[in-house]
Write an enzyme that holds these catalytic residues in place. Sequence first.
Site, mmCIF file in Angstrom:
data_model
loop_
_atom_site.group_PDB
_atom_site.id
_atom_site.type_symbol
_atom_site.label_atom_id
_atom_site.label_comp_id
_atom_site.label_asym_id
_atom_site.label_seq_id
_atom_site.Cartn_x
_atom_site.Cartn_y
_atom_site.Cartn_z
ATOM 1 C CG ASP A 27 32.340 42.363 38.651
ATOM 2 O OD1 ASP A 27 33.144 43.080 38.048
ATOM 3 O OD2 ASP A 27 32.296 41.124 38.512
ATOM 4 C CD GLU A 209 34.202 37.486 34.642
ATOM 5 O OE1 GLU A 209 35.001 36.892 35.402
ATOM 6 O OE2 GLU A 209 34.311 38.697 34.355
#
Length: 502
Positions: A27, A209
């Site tokens: 990420d 998320e």
Amino acid sequence: MTAATATTADTYRPALHYAARNTWLNDPNGLIFHDGVYHLYYQNNPLDNVWGNMSWGHATSPDLVTWTEHPVAIVCDEEEDIFSGSIVFDRSNTSGFGTASAPPLVAVYTSAFKTGSAHDGLQAQSLAYSRDGGYTWTKHTANPVLNRGSAEFRDPKIIRYDGGAGSYWVMVAVEATDFQVVLYKSHDLKSWEPLSTFGPANATGGVWECPDLFPLPLDGDPENLRWVLTVNLNPGGPNNGSAGQYFIGDFDGTTFTSATTVTEGLQDPARLGEYQWLDWGRDYYAAVSFTDAPNNRRLMIAWMNNWEYANHIPTAPWRSPMTLAREISLHTIDGQPRLIQTATGDFTALSSAGPSFTLQELELSDCTRVLDGAAGTVQRIDITVTPENAEEFGLILRGNGAHGTRVGLRPSQNTIHVDRRTSGNTNFHEAFPSIDTAPIRPVNGSYQLTIYVDHCSVEIFAQNGQVTITELIFPTPTSTDVAVYAIGGTATINSLDITQYA
């Protein structure tokens, strides 16, 4: 630093995209433009090229294309892994971590507490600060600053709200397995009070998320602002695995209200294609936007991989690239507000003065044609095609004759698809070979595509950014052809320009 020339041992290292030198990344975190530099932090395993030992890696760029890797910014320890989060420039030194004349950067990240720690098994939000512009970081001694007693509370994105309700920091985070975005407010980044929650809504096929929340002018009108909430989920994407969705509505400083929700509560699998996706491909995840981008531009980067096979892609010594940076805007399409995405960055240093291959008005009738002089490994392709009566038409990229990555349009089905079953190395994981499809409609009777081809990827921006598809590919080094094709009838290529990148 990205390498423009792949070596035998590093065949797939990208030329246009960021990848760590010899470690794992996932990420993007803490995206911020500060002191004239774009900072990209990211989930990083500094010890290996598979997931683990989560810390924040760091790279900088002057132009969103050329990146310099720096030492690990925030390192895991025996107490915690450093999961995703964001960075703000605390201009007024509300946190007290700097001074009025030298305000700090403040990172808000998820502490994933390890077995044996005081918060064993929990996820909570913590702070670190930098007094040198983002190159070295100190963890706050009173961490964590926000603990809900949850094992799935993560990924804080911090924004500055200035509106009718006041002026303060807002944290946008998730309770991942509850499919909820949770919002908090603070005046000093240390003490937080709850505001509201959003969700479940639309896609809930996997955990939620990496949320983001930001305003955009509709159709360029600064007097007509809408708020965009993005939420990534894994799995549950439109073509399986990881993906990102978005909602458009209003934020009053307390509550986000969506005007584009299709399904309240848990998703209806039959309506998956009706939800609004940031990208329809298999390899666009954890997308978040930059803080303080110049000229109020909304710029976004995502991780180019999919959790179904992320640890197995055939790259070494690094694993996983980031996507190109995208500029995000909001436009009315068919009467509804929709995001438009275009690749951004200064590619001039990597290309010649203009397209190296061009053609116009080429008619294809039930054939495949390899284009002499168009071959390459790193390219931008701009094509406009008008269907006549072809059942399918499109391009074959990084090809060898009829084999390669096929980008096809089917007018009768209003779809565009990427077929990577013969794109090269596909047998490293059973989930990788795929045909991935997105909805698309002609504009003035034609289809326009801009495609960025790199050593291990294709990013497609269709109809001037109305539809995007991002896919990893792993072609053999000798598969460099570009071909065009039509099946079951005739299609006309109105224009085709290819820019080769060094």
